[in-house]
Design a protein around this motif. Structure first.
Motif, short mmCIF file in Angstrom:
data_model
loop_
_atom_site.label_atom_id
_atom_site.label_comp_id
_atom_site.label_asym_id
_atom_site.label_seq_id
_atom_site.Cartn_x
_atom_site.Cartn_y
_atom_site.Cartn_z
N VAL A 46 0.84 -1.20 0.00
CA VAL A 46 0.00 0.00 0.00
C VAL A 46 0.88 1.25 0.00
O VAL A 46 1.77 1.39 0.83
N VAL A 47 0.63 2.14 -0.93
CA VAL A 47 1.38 3.39 -1.00
C VAL A 47 0.42 4.53 -0.69
O VAL A 47 -0.66 4.61 -1.28
N GLY A 48 0.81 5.39 0.23
CA GLY A 48 -0.02 6.55 0.56
C GLY A 48 -0.71 6.44 1.91
O GLY A 48 -1.55 7.27 2.24
N ALA A 49 -0.35 5.41 2.71
CA ALA A 49 -1.04 5.21 3.99
C ALA A 49 -0.49 6.12 5.08
O ALA A 49 0.67 6.50 5.08
N LEU A 50 -1.37 6.47 6.00
CA LEU A 50 -1.00 7.27 7.17
C LEU A 50 -1.36 6.50 8.43
O LEU A 50 -2.26 5.67 8.41
N THR A 51 -0.67 6.80 9.51
CA THR A 51 -1.03 6.12 10.76
C THR A 51 -2.23 6.79 11.41
O THR A 51 -2.50 7.96 11.17
N HIS A 75 3.95 17.18 12.19
CA HIS A 75 4.59 17.12 10.87
C HIS A 75 4.31 15.81 10.14
O HIS A 75 4.28 14.74 10.75
N ILE A 76 4.16 15.89 8.83
CA ILE A 76 3.77 14.75 8.00
C ILE A 76 4.77 13.59 8.11
O ILE A 76 4.38 12.42 8.00
N SER A 77 6.04 13.87 8.38
CA SER A 77 7.01 12.78 8.45
C SER A 77 6.73 11.84 9.63
O SER A 77 7.28 10.74 9.68
N PHE A 89 3.74 10.68 10.05
CA PHE A 89 2.48 10.01 9.71
C PHE A 89 2.53 9.01 8.58
O PHE A 89 1.75 8.08 8.55
N ARG A 90 3.43 9.20 7.62
CA ARG A 90 3.46 8.28 6.48
C ARG A 90 4.08 6.96 6.90
O ARG A 90 5.20 6.92 7.39
N VAL A 91 3.32 5.89 6.73
CA VAL A 91 3.80 4.57 7.15
C VAL A 91 3.61 3.54 6.05
O VAL A 91 2.74 3.69 5.19
N VAL A 118 -0.98 -0.85 -4.37
CA VAL A 118 -2.27 -0.19 -4.22
C VAL A 118 -2.03 1.22 -3.72
O VAL A 118 -1.35 1.41 -2.70
N HIS A 119 -2.53 2.20 -4.44
CA HIS A 119 -2.40 3.58 -3.98
C HIS A 119 -3.65 3.96 -3.22
O HIS A 119 -4.73 4.00 -3.79
N ALA A 120 -3.50 4.19 -1.94
CA ALA A 120 -4.67 4.52 -1.13
C ALA A 120 -4.23 5.36 0.05
O ALA A 120 -3.29 5.01 0.75
N ASN A 121 -4.93 6.47 0.25
CA ASN A 121 -4.66 7.25 1.45
C ASN A 121 -5.52 6.70 2.57
O ASN A 121 -6.46 7.34 3.05
N ALA A 122 -5.17 5.49 2.96
CA ALA A 122 -5.91 4.82 4.04
C ALA A 122 -5.15 5.03 5.34
O ALA A 122 -4.07 5.59 5.36
N ASP A 137 -0.45 22.02 1.59
CA ASP A 137 -0.95 21.43 0.36
C ASP A 137 0.12 20.45 -0.10
O ASP A 137 1.17 20.84 -0.62
N LEU A 138 -0.15 19.16 0.13
CA LEU A 138 0.89 18.15 -0.11
C LEU A 138 1.18 17.95 -1.60
O LEU A 138 2.20 17.38 -1.95
N SER A 139 0.28 18.41 -2.45
CA SER A 139 0.58 18.25 -3.87
C SER A 139 1.68 19.23 -4.28
O SER A 139 2.46 18.96 -5.18
C1 LIG Z 1 -1.93 9.88 -0.84
O1 LIG Z 1 -1.50 8.86 -1.70
C2 LIG Z 1 -0.62 9.25 -2.71
C3 LIG Z 1 -0.24 8.01 -3.48
O2 LIG Z 1 -1.37 7.39 -3.95
C4 LIG Z 1 0.62 9.87 -2.13
O3 LIG Z 1 1.46 10.36 -3.15
C5 LIG Z 1 0.24 10.99 -1.18
O4 LIG Z 1 1.40 11.48 -0.57
C6 LIG Z 1 -0.71 10.46 -0.16
N1 LIG Z 1 -1.10 11.49 0.77
C7 LIG Z 1 -0.53 11.59 1.98
C8 LIG Z 1 -1.13 12.62 2.85
O5 LIG Z 1 0.37 10.89 2.33
#
Ligand SMILES: *[C@@H]1O[C@H](CO)[C@@H](O)[C@H](O)[C@H]1NC(C)=O
Ligand SMILES: *[C@@H]1O[C@H](CO)[C@@H](O)[C@H](O)[C@H]1NC(C)=O
Ligand SMILES: *[C@@H]1O[C@H](CO)[C@@H](O)[C@H](O)[C@H]1NC(C)=O
Ligand SMILES: *[C@@H]1O[C@H](CO)[C@@H](O)[C@H](O)[C@H]1NC(C)=O
Ligand SMILES: *[C@@H]1O[C@H](CO)[C@@H](O)[C@H](O)[C@H]1NC(C)=O
Length: 854
Positions: free
Chosen positions: A446-451, A682-684, A686-688, A702-706, A796-798
């Protein structure tokens, strides 16, 4: 003219100086930490008001130390001494904590830590900076003592004279004898100036906005005392109205459909309805622990539900429970088909899941699971080195490539370190684990998950029970009933539903489950032993179990590598025993292993080579913490390889689902000015990583912000769809999976549904102070303060995926305004919704956990 007032013998000037120096130093540090968050002009305007109480504290100390006679004098001296000692301890901790983490110390958190043995050791790990700062400030107090005594003394002398006429009290403590008479005029002039200054400051004080300035002007020791006041709170009984009402309007309600229980937030099923609704056809004769909400009984005299077990709110029959039908935030994806490649694999061959292992990985940042040459972190490392030529870069790359080879294979994400030849790559990782799965196989990454929380144990509750932890400080979860059954409770129910006498011959589907928890570090921290029981583990092995000479694999020379316990491999023989026992006795295992070496202070066993991933030049301590962390990451990567190797050796690999999940990330100075997880949004942090590994499942990304809330429903979904359960259990699981809030990662993730976003709430260590708010439907992120001591933060993470440029503001509406200007209308609109939904979510968690204090 000699100052008469503060002419104390011996210790007194020093004591006064300590009070003044420590009080003001504390305030200056406090203001310094907030320097980024307030405008320069307001800061200057309010500057004098910040020091008002500090000044008063100093004056009162000076008066108390002055020549009061008899017991009054002794009492004054004793009180000031006491405050002085408290100040030295508190302010030195404040500086030490700032030095180590960049954050503000929280006294209530510290006192909770100190009352727990392992927590106390954690505090002790910061002892060096504590002593350094106390020495520094005490020296400063010693040097400044004469000056401070003189200044305060003369000031009180001038004003004191004038006060004489006003207050009898002052006369008593300000002996005015042998004082050369000053001209009346001067006396009144001094008084007038002081009074005018005081009135101006008080005036500004009144006009000053409460947030953030009340917090900013907090003075030691008052801030300390406030931490020990208990708040009274009562249980919330009714669900509050969802703030985005058009999204939950009745025209959007969904009817029941097969297993799906429907969705009607805001409807009011009568107590008797929900009581009967909640008695499913598969209900056992007596419910095992964890199923509290199915155990309610209906009291017709009162028309209320009574809890048969669990912790309820005191003073009544109130017992709040979760109901998926009424949850305005719930989005299910169980109506969508299982991901196509998984379906194909299942048509093609059997994918048995006899055992489930959950590897909860301490402080596992997604960007080091695995480290990749395309990452921001890699670029930072390269930039820090400034490699002079190709050869240097090549050498550095080969070191970095050897850091996480196991994670590369587990996730299927290649590091891509451009190593010229595959041969070298093979050489570098020659002694590490090699994935034996067939090409294209390995499971779901899974890519994009947060804790769900940057506090480890809250995160653990989320990943094992599929719930949102409670946004209050520390582990109320241990005293409460978890509002969903944890996976261990469900397995226990399966066991209970199996008739006695069924034997192994009928295959794994009729075998019983056993749940085991293993870690090589202490279970005493935060009462983890109790948490393990609470979550339904049948057996738990901690440092305390393996450190006694009577333990099965106890041996000489077991060394603790940090303040929590042993190196990981000490648990290896117990892991092996557990698997072998299960094999021999026809048990199915649910086994959780919590890794630990990647926890601060990142100690490694003696003899483990320490690499310089970051350059050593510059300041002695620059990059030190991050470098230690990366070394511990390499160490744990290898350890995970050993665990995988053991699973293969014991012959269970092809029938074991291994879930890898990070408990939270970890922020370093390379990421943000505040480091660590404590009160740091900070976001660092949270990303797991989340990986569902099975050698017979196809390799999928799987890309999911789950969040880790999805782990339990995904495990259930896999057990059901791989046909790993018998008919009864499958029926139960298919029903229960509809109860959880998280979506299944085995199916396409819904980022939004009928305009409703899939929100991701993340509770920030220690729980009750700030909340991370993100959504799968938008690239924005809000860090919401839950008390008045913190700013709002937006990103804005984008545009800024690593949050190097956060927008922070004390005032929400002013933040919305800035966001609208800089990021446009949509972002501002999202922000407003996010704040409302998050505040609703916080109250709803408190309700669901039946939260109360005292
Ligand atoms: C959401 O998922 C995408 C990948 O699908 C990732 O690039 C993005 O950083 C994710 N958002 C967060 C807040 O991590
Ligand atoms: C139901 O409520 C009534 C009135 O409060 C009480 O007397 C009775 O004991 C309750 N019944 C049960 C089973 O608790
Ligand atoms: C890999 O290791 C082998 C044996 O140790 C050695 O002969 C070979 O030169 C190495 N290859 C590279 C590219 O370093
Ligand atoms: C390990 O120790 C804890 C207490 O520290 C105890 O509750 C638990 O039962 C022990 N586990 C085993 C397997 O003996
Ligand atoms: C696991 O399954 C694969 C593919 O079916 C097979 O090649 C391998 O031998 C199996 N391993 C074991 C230990 O049975």
């Amino acid at each position: 003219m000699r100052p008469f007032l503060c002419r104390f013998p011996g210790l007194k000037p020093f004591l006064l100086s300590i009070i003044v120096v420590f009080t003001f130093a504390s305030k200056i540090l406090h203001l310094f930490q907030h320097r980024r968050t307030v405008q320069g002009s307001s800061f200057l305007l309010y500057l004098p008001t910040f020091f008002l109480t500090d000044f008063l504290v100093s004056i009162i100390a000076c008066l108390a130390l002055s020549k009061l006679s008899g017991s009054l004098g002794i009492a004054g001296f004793a009180i000031v001494t006491f405050i002085g000692v408290v100040d030295v301890g508190a302010v030195s901790s404040q500086f030490g904590f700032f030095y180590v983490t960049g954050a503000e110390v929280r006294w209530n958190a510290a006192s909770t830590l100190a009352s727990d043995k392992a927590g106390f050791k954690l505090l002790l790990s910061g002892l060096m900076p504590f002593f350094a700062f106390s020495t520094l400030l005490l020296t400063l107090s010693w040097i400044l003592a004469p000056l401070i005594t003189f200044i305060l003394g003369s000031w009180l002398n001038a004003d004191g004279n004038a006060f004489v006429g006003l207050s009898l009290r002052s006369r008593q403590c300000l002996p005015l004898t042998n004082k050369p008479k000053e001209p009346r005029r001067r006396k009144y002039l001094a008084l007038s100036i002081s009074l005018i200054a005081l009135f101006i400051i008080l005036g500004i004080n009144v006009y000053r906005p409460q947030v953030p300035y009340d917090h900013m002007s907090g003075t030691i020791p008052f801030t300390l005392a406030a931490a020990f006041q208990k708040q009274n709170s009562i249980c919330l009984s009714d669900q509050q109205l969802f703030p985005l009402s058009d999204l939950v309007a009745p025209n959007l309600w969904e009817p029941e459909n097969g297993r799906y229980k429907g969705w009607k937030p805001g409807s009011q099923p009568s107590a008797v309805d929900s009581a009967t609704l909640k008695a499913p056809p598969w209900a056992p004769e007596s419910w095992p622990a964890g199923f509290g909400r199915w155990m309610k009984v209906y009291n017709s005299t009162q028309d209320t539900l009574l809890a048969m077990s669990g912790v309820v709110c005191p003073g009544g029959n109130l017992y709040n429970t979760y109901d998926p039908v009424l949850d305005p935030m719930r989005i299910t994806n169980l109506d969508l088909d299982v991901l196509a490649p998984v379906q194909e694999a299942l048509r093609d061959h059997a994918v048995p899941i006899k055992h489930v292992f959950l590897i909860e990985m301490e402080s596992a940042r997604k960007d080091v699971f695995p480290l990749k040459a395309s990452s921001h972190l890699y670029q930072q490392i390269i930039d820090a080195h400034e490699p002079a030529n190709e050869e240097d870069l090549y050498e550095l790359n080969s070191r970095l490539a050897a850091m996480t080879p196991v994670a590369e294979q587990i996730t299927g994400e290649s590091g891509n370190f451009n190593l010229r030849s595959d041969q070298l790559r093979n050489n570098l990782t020659a002694d590490s684990w090699k994935d034996p799965s067939a090409p294209g196989m390995g499971g779901i990454n899974v890519v994009g998950a947060l804790t769900g929380s940057s506090l480890s144990f809250k995160s653990l509750v989320g990943s094992h029970c599929g719930v949102g932890p409670i946004p209050v400080n520390f582990m109320f979860e241990i005293e409460a009933e978890v509002y969903q059954p944890c996976i261990m409770h469900i397995l226990k129910l399966f066991n209970q539903l199996k008739k006695e006498g069924q034997n192994e011959a009928t295959g794994m589907r009729s075998q019983k489950w056993k749940s085991v928890f293993l870690q090589s570090v202490t279970g005493e921290f935060d009462n983890q032993v109790q948490l393990s029981l609470q979550m339904g583990f049948e057996e738990s092995i901690f440092k305390e179990n393996i450190s006694t000479a009577s333990a099965k694999h106890w041996h000489n020379g077991m060394k603790e590598i940090n303040y929590f316990g042993y190196e990981e491999p000490e648990i290896y023989p117990y892991l092996k025993d557990t698997i072998q026992y299960a094999n021999a006795n026809g048990e199915r295992l649910f086994l959780t292993h919590f890794t630990s070496t990647t926890h601060h202070p990142w100690g490694l066993p003696a003899g483990v080579e320490v690499e310089d991933y970051w350059p050593r030049n510059g300041f002695a301590s620059a990059h030190e913490a991050m470098n230690k962390y990366l070394n511990s990451v390499r160490y744990v990567d290898k350890w995970l390889g050993n665990v995988l190797g053991l699973i293969e050796e014991t012959g269970i690999a092809n029938e074991t689902l291994i879930v890898f999940v990070g408990d939270h990330g970890q922020a370093f100075e390379e990421d943000h000015h505040v480091t660590g997880t404590f009160e740091n949004g900070h976001i660092s942090n949270f990303r797991v990583p989340i990986v569902l590994r099975h050698p017979l499942l196809p390799r999928l990304e799987v890309h999911a912000n789950a969040t880790s809330m999805s782990v339990v429903p995904t495990i259930l979904d896999l057990l059901i769809n791989t046909n790993s359960l018998n008919d009864v259990d499958k029926d139960v699981a298919s029903d229960l999976i509809q109860e959880y809030e998280g979506q299944s990662l085995l199916r396409p993730y819904k980022n939004s549904h009928n305009g409703r976003q899939a929100w991701n709430m993340g509770i920030i260590n220690t729980g009750g102070t700030m909340l991370s708010v993100a959504s799968a439907a938008a690239p924005y992120r809000l860090v919401l303060p839950l008390t008045r001591d913190f700013t709002y933060a937006f990103s804005d993470l984008s545009k800024d995926p690593h949050e190097t440029d956060l927008l922070e503001d004390w005032d929400f509406y002013s933040l919305v305004h800035t966001v609208k200007r800089k990021h446009g209308h949509d972002a501002a609109h999202w922000l407003k919704d996010a704040e409302k939904v998050a505040r609703w979510w916080v109250n709803e968690r408190k309700r669901l956990w039946n939260y109360h204090e005292g």
